[in-house]
Design a protein around this motif. Structure first.
Motif, PDB file in Angstrom:
ATOM      1  N   ALA A  48       0.833  -1.198   0.000  1.00 21.17           N
ATOM      2  CA  ALA A  48       0.000   0.000   0.000  1.00 21.17           C
ATOM      3  C   ALA A  48       0.871   1.253   0.000  1.00 21.17           C
ATOM      4  O   ALA A  48       1.842   1.336   0.750  1.00 21.17           O
ATOM      5  CB  ALA A  48      -0.922  -0.010   1.211  1.00 21.17           C
ATOM      6  N   TYR A  75       0.383  -7.247  -2.448  1.00 22.63           N
ATOM      7  CA  TYR A  75      -0.159  -7.833  -1.220  1.00 22.63           C
ATOM      8  C   TYR A  75      -1.412  -7.083  -0.753  1.00 22.63           C
ATOM      9  O   TYR A  75      -1.720  -5.992  -1.239  1.00 22.63           O
ATOM     10  CB  TYR A  75       0.903  -7.807  -0.125  1.00 22.63           C
ATOM     11  CG  TYR A  75       2.093  -8.672  -0.433  1.00 22.63           C
ATOM     12  CD1 TYR A  75       2.071 -10.041  -0.183  1.00 22.63           C
ATOM     13  CD2 TYR A  75       3.246  -8.135  -1.009  1.00 22.63           C
ATOM     14  CE1 TYR A  75       3.166 -10.841  -0.479  1.00 22.63           C
ATOM     15  CE2 TYR A  75       4.351  -8.928  -1.306  1.00 22.63           C
ATOM     16  CZ  TYR A  75       4.301 -10.277  -1.044  1.00 22.63           C
ATOM     17  OH  TYR A  75       5.379 -11.072  -1.350  1.00 22.63           O
ATOM     18  N   ALA A  76      -2.135  -7.674   0.200  1.00 20.63           N
ATOM     19  CA  ALA A  76      -3.320  -7.036   0.773  1.00 20.63           C
ATOM     20  C   ALA A  76      -2.950  -5.652   1.302  1.00 20.63           C
ATOM     21  O   ALA A  76      -1.912  -5.482   1.947  1.00 20.63           O
ATOM     22  CB  ALA A  76      -3.889  -7.905   1.888  1.00 20.63           C
ATOM     23  N   MET A  77      -3.799  -4.658   1.023  1.00 20.41           N
ATOM     24  CA  MET A  77      -3.427  -3.269   1.294  1.00 20.41           C
ATOM     25  C   MET A  77      -4.309  -2.588   2.332  1.00 20.41           C
ATOM     26  O   MET A  77      -4.168  -1.396   2.580  1.00 20.41           O
ATOM     27  CB  MET A  77      -3.432  -2.480  -0.020  1.00 20.41           C
ATOM     28  CG  MET A  77      -2.380  -3.007  -0.984  1.00 20.41           C
ATOM     29  SD  MET A  77      -2.366  -2.178  -2.583  1.00 20.41           S
ATOM     30  CE  MET A  77      -1.021  -3.092  -3.378  1.00 20.41           C
ATOM     31  N   ARG A  78      -5.235  -3.329   2.932  1.00 21.71           N
ATOM     32  CA  ARG A  78      -6.034  -2.834   4.072  1.00 21.71           C
ATOM     33  C   ARG A  78      -6.623  -1.453   3.787  1.00 21.71           C
ATOM     34  O   ARG A  78      -6.502  -0.521   4.587  1.00 21.71           O
ATOM     35  CB  ARG A  78      -5.181  -2.803   5.343  1.00 21.71           C
ATOM     36  CG  ARG A  78      -4.682  -4.164   5.783  1.00 21.71           C
ATOM     37  CD  ARG A  78      -3.860  -4.075   7.072  1.00 21.71           C
ATOM     38  NE  ARG A  78      -3.483  -5.390   7.546  1.00 21.71           N
ATOM     39  CZ  ARG A  78      -2.400  -6.050   7.117  1.00 21.71           C
ATOM     40  NH1 ARG A  78      -1.614  -5.503   6.216  1.00 21.71           N
ATOM     41  NH2 ARG A  78      -2.117  -7.243   7.582  1.00 21.71           N
ATOM     42  N   GLY A  79      -7.254  -1.307   2.631  1.00 23.72           N
ATOM     43  CA  GLY A  79      -7.882  -0.047   2.266  1.00 23.72           C
ATOM     44  C   GLY A  79      -6.991   0.896   1.484  1.00 23.72           C
ATOM     45  O   GLY A  79      -7.466   1.907   0.960  1.00 23.72           O
ATOM     46  N   SER A  81      -3.841   1.559  -1.611  1.00 20.09           N
ATOM     47  CA  SER A  81      -3.710   1.205  -3.019  1.00 20.09           C
ATOM     48  C   SER A  81      -2.273   1.437  -3.468  1.00 20.09           C
ATOM     49  O   SER A  81      -1.464   2.013  -2.735  1.00 20.09           O
ATOM     50  CB  SER A  81      -4.666   2.040  -3.889  1.00 20.09           C
ATOM     51  OG  SER A  81      -4.356   3.424  -3.787  1.00 20.09           O
ATOM     52  N   GLY A 108      -7.369  -8.523  -1.400  1.00 23.10           N
ATOM     53  CA  GLY A 108      -7.258  -7.285  -0.648  1.00 23.10           C
ATOM     54  C   GLY A 108      -6.355  -6.241  -1.263  1.00 23.10           C
ATOM     55  O   GLY A 108      -6.259  -5.121  -0.751  1.00 23.10           O
TER      56      GLY A 108
END
Length: 227
Positions: A48, A75-79, A81, A108
Motif C-alpha cells: 500500500a 499484497y493485501a493493502m487494508r484499504g 492502493s 485485498g
C-alpha cells in the motif's frame, strides 16, 4: 521512486545509463548490438502506498532486452492502493523486448497499472504481460490496467485499451469469465502471424491473449520465442 533505463547505440560500445528506484536495473552480458538489462526488486513490493515508476528510453539501431528475475505480488493493502507505471520511448530504429514475469494481485490488493509506449520511425516493441488474480485459493484483489501506444508513422495512437479487472466486473463473459489469469503478448511496430486468438491492430501491431485458470497453462511461451 523512479527506475530508469536509458540506452543508445554507439559504434564502439552501446551506452547504458541505469538508475535504481523501487527496482534495480542491472546490465547483463549480451552480444554486440544487444543491451540486456535485468530488473531486480530493491525492496518489498508491492505494498500500500507504493508508486513504482519505470522509464525506458532507447535510441538508435540496437535491441534492448529487459528481463524480470522474479514475479511481483501485490499484497493485501487494508484499504490502501498502489500504482505501477511504465513509460517507454524508442527512437531511430530501436527495438525493445520485455518479458514480464507473473504479476499477482492478492486478495485485498488495489492496484492501478499503466503502460505508455511511443515508437519513432522503424522502431519495434514486443511485450509479454501475465496478470494473475489471486494467489492459490484466493479470488484476488482489484486491478485496473491502461495501455497507450503511438507510432511516428501513424502520427497518432496505435493502441488504446483500458481494462477493469476488479471483482464483480472481471467475471463477465466479455472480460475473464471463469479464468483468473490473463496472459498477453503485444507487438507494436510489427505483427504476429495470423492466428484465431490473435488480434491484428489497424496499424502495425498485434495482441495475442490466453485466458487460463493457471498461468503455467498458457501456451504463449512458444509464441514468445517465435516473436
Amino acid at each position: 521512486m523512479l527506475t530508469r533505463i536509458e540506452v543508445a547505440a554507439d559504434p564502439v560500445r552501446d551506452r547504458c545509463v541505469l538508475r535504481t528506484g523501487d527496482l534495480s536495473p542491472r546490465r547483463l552480458p549480451a552480444p554486440y548490438g544487444v543491451v540486456r538489462v535485468a530488473l531486480v526488486a530493491a525492496g518489498a513490493l508491492l505494498l500500500a502506498g507504493d508508486e513504482v515508476r519505470i522509464e525506458v528510453v532507447a535510441h538508435g539501431k540496437l535491441r534492448l532486452e529487459i528481463v524480470e528475475t522474479a514475479g511481483t505480488v501485490a499484497y493485501a493493502m487494508r484499504g490502501g492502493s498502489a500504482r505501477w507505471n511504465v513509460d517507454v520511448t524508442l527512437t531511430d530504429g530501436a527495438e525493445l523486448s520485455w518479458h514480464g514475469e507473473p504479476f499477482v494481485v492478492a486478495e485485498g490488493a488495489d492496484v492501478e497499472r499503466s503502460t505508455s509506449v511511443t515508437l519513432g520511425e522503424g522502431c519495434r516493441a514486443t511485450l509479454r504481460e501475465s496478470l494473475v488474480l489471486g494467489r492459490h485459493g484466493e479470488a484476488g484483489g482489484r486491478l485496473r490496467t491502461r495501455m497507450r501506444a503511438a507510432t511516428a508513422e501513424r502520427c497518432g495512437e496505435l493502441l488504446v485499451e483500458d481494462l477493469d479487472l476488479s471483482p464483480g466486473v472481471r467475471s463477465g463473459w466479455a472480460v475473464l469469465g471463469d479464468a483468473r489469469c490473463l496472459d498477453s503478448i503485444t507487438t507494436l511496430g510489427h505483427r504476429l502471424p495470423e492466428a484465431p486468438q490473435t488480434l491484428q491492430l489497424e496499424g502495425p501491431g498485434s495482441i495475442a491473449r490466453r485466458l487460463v485458470s493457471e498461468q503455467h497453462a498458457s501456451d504463449l511461451g512458444t509464441l514468445w520465442s517465435d516473436a
